[in-house]
Design a protein around this motif. Structure first.
Motif: not given
Length: 589
Positions: A40-48, A248-251, A483-491
């Motif tokens: 999951e960390y891998e996808q979050y950081l490097y997902g393409g 969604n994060r990858i897109l 990118p920040f947004g709903n579900g991945n808010a700015k820290p």
């Protein structure tokens, strides 16, 4: 007052930092976002591109593509029926351009917000039928249009639905639910029962994107060509406030990269018109600048202007349309402010303020602004809100909800009052006779089970971080979270016992507070863009007016605050300095 809650999720943040070459604070934030396994960390950081899900796993998509493939081969005419918001417009664009590339005879129609309301209806179907269209394909709508689809079928038309909204259901006396699907020839919606598509939180434009991907695969068109649609899928995902996690994060990451380097002519023109540098465009700019301009078209006139902007092939045409959308959005802002003030006055001076679920009626408000105003009311009062305006045949309402209140389900309990309704857990749209407003207000409030704790907005803190930890490299490391947004808010970082060393008002209208603050280990420049009057009132109430005078006079004071903040770098005239943006403050006694 909001409730501050610190995330307490556990992990070996230093080990994760070493494993992925990130700051341990960044690893902590990612854990706070719900990540657990290394993949999951891998996808979050490097997902393409390679990590995007296979379109064929979406229930109904193969059948939909097969049906449209046959219509293309038989040279049957197809009409796309979209929706008038940023998601619907981008979905319409993706389907139209993709179907043209596939050799289809195709055109599009978008509902008029005032005349048609949301989504497909008998009027739009009749127009398509009378124009000789054989097939209708919807995008970002249709899943709740059972009667309209039945009408199209009675005319002998083929109907394919692509949508992402919740499927309507019926509930028996035992509380068992059965989804009620419209009688379409094919339905692609990841929220259908039995759908194995891994990501259920995609928007309508992404469903359209998946449709075109599968269509291209079927017709042996290079899948690489669908990459041109990434920027449109990204804009729709951000603009429709989908959660920026999983696919969604990858897109959105891929789409933003495309928008920075090769935006379509229309969006490039809109960036120029609104002062956005393409190379620096972020999810913020889509959500609060580009998106509102695209939505303003459908709110005040017709969403066809926004669609034409996306379809523009040269800068001359694009510039004219971009100026028009910017002008419409400026007008929308003025009308919104007027409606908002009327709504606040109504709540404050009537019994509405005692309600848990706010049902506000603004007869003179432009119906397209109801959703925006509902959102602003929710921000101020932190209550579920429905704002109604007069419309043809009754009233139309737009709702915005809070955590713990599933608006679509709660409205379903009152569906006998409505002529039409649909939505999500956090938002909904309703049409009904005006005489039902009082009943709706009474029933929603009688049925709700929200507690006082539910009605306190919660702010989740990622870490308590001393000022001495902030550095340029640490701030640069935070960029991997975008990118920040709903579900991945700015820290959000927190500190107690902050002393203000210097305080002054800045900006042309003196609406920015500039400070020098210290936590005892370090001091740093800070800015606050919030309500200055509210800040000053709190200082006077808690510490006395003389202390506020001391702050503005740069004299030592006894003011001691807790703050929530985000670290940034301020660049001015070639000089770079560390700075924090203060988001919230309070006095802990």
């Amino acid at each position: 007052m909001k409730k501050w809650i610190q995330h307490m999720k556990k992990a070996d943040f230093y080990a994760l930092g070493q494993r992925f070459s990130i700051d341990p604070v960044v690893a902590r934030i990612m854990r706070n976002r719900g990540l657990e396994r290394e993949e999951e960390y891998e996808q979050y950081l490097y997902g393409g591109w390679e990590q995007l899900y296979e379109p064929s796993s979406m229930k109904g998509l193969k059948e939909a593509v097969s049906m449209i493939e046959k219509k293309i081969a038989d040279k049957k005419s197809i009409r796309i029926i979209g929706d008038y918001d940023i998601d619907g417009v981008n979905a319409t664009y993706i389907l139209y351009r993709g179907l043209i590339r596939a050799g289809a005879i195709v055109d599009s129609a978008i509902p008029d917000r005032m005349a048609d309301g949301y989504g497909i209806n008998e009027n739009l179907i009749r127009q398509a039928y009378e124009a000789g269209r054989d097939t209708i394909i919807t995008c970002d709508n249709g899943i709740a249009a059972r009667e309209a689809i039945a009408y199209a079928k009675s005319l002998g038309m083929t109907v394919v639905i692509t949508d992402h909204h919740d499927v309507p259901y019926e509930e028996n006396e035992h509380g068992e639910r059965t989804q009620v699907l419209p009688p379409a020839d094919a339905i692609a919606d990841p929220k259908q029962e039995g759908c194995d598509y891994p990501c259920k939180i995609i928007c309508g434009a992404v469903v359209a994107f998946k449709f075109i991907q599968l269509l291209y695969q079927t017709l042996s068109i290079p899948l690489e060509e669908t990459k041109e649609f990434l920027q449109f899928a990204a804009m729709a995902t951000i603009g429709d406030v989908m959660e920026l996690r999983d696919e969604n994060r990858i897109l959105v990451k891929l789409g933003l990269q495309q928008l920075r380097t090769r935006p379509c002519p229309g969006i490039r023109a809109l960036m120029e018109e609104t002062g956005i540098l393409p190379g620096s465009i972020s999810s913020y700019h889509i959500g609060f600048v580009i998106g509102p301009c695209l939505n303003a078209s459908g709110r005040l006139e017709t969403a066809k202007h926004a669609l034409k902007l996306l379809q523009a092939e040269n800068s001359a045409e694009a510039n004219v349309l971009a100026r028009k959308l910017k002008m419409l959005n400026d007008e929308r802002k003025t009308l919104t402010e007027s409606g908002m003030q009327e709504a606040f006055a109504q709540i404050e001076h009537t019994q509405l303020k005692e309600d848990t679920v706010l049902v506000v009626y603004l007869p003179d408000c432009h119906e397209s602004l109801a959703g925006i105003i509902a959102g602003r009311i929710r921000e101020r009062y932190y209550r579920p809100v429905l704002v109604f305006t007069d419309a043809e045949g009754g009233v139309k309402g737009s709702g915005r909800s809070i955590e713990g209140y599933h608006m679509f389900e709660e409205l379903t309990k009152c569906k006998d009052l409505f002529t039409k309704y649909g939505g999500h857990p956090m938002a909904a749209g309703v049409s009904m006779p005006k005489e039902h407003l009082a009943s709706l207000r009474q029933r929603l409030n009688a049925n709700q089970h929200l507690t006082q704790e539910d009605l306190v907005e919660k702010v989740y803190i990622d870490a308590v971080m001393p000022l001495s930890y902030i550095s340029e490299s640490m701030i640069a490391g935070l960029n991997v979270l975008e990118p920040f947004g709903n579900g991945n808010a700015k820290p959000i970082f927190a500190l107690q016992h902050i002393q203000i060393r210097r305080l002054e008002q800045k900006g042309r209208e003196r609406k920015i507070l500039k400070m020098l603050v210290s936590d005892g280990t370090a001091q740093i420049e800070a800015v606050y863009f919030g309500n200055i009057e509210e800040f000053e009132h709190m200082i006077c109430e808690e510490f006395g007016e003389d202390q506020l005078d001391d702050l503005y006079s740069h004299r030592p004071s006894e003011v001691d605050l807790a703050i929530l903040y985000y670290p940034t770098i301020n660049e001015y005239m070639g000089r770079r300095t560390l700075q924090i943006n203060i988001q919230e403050f309070c006095h802990i006694k």
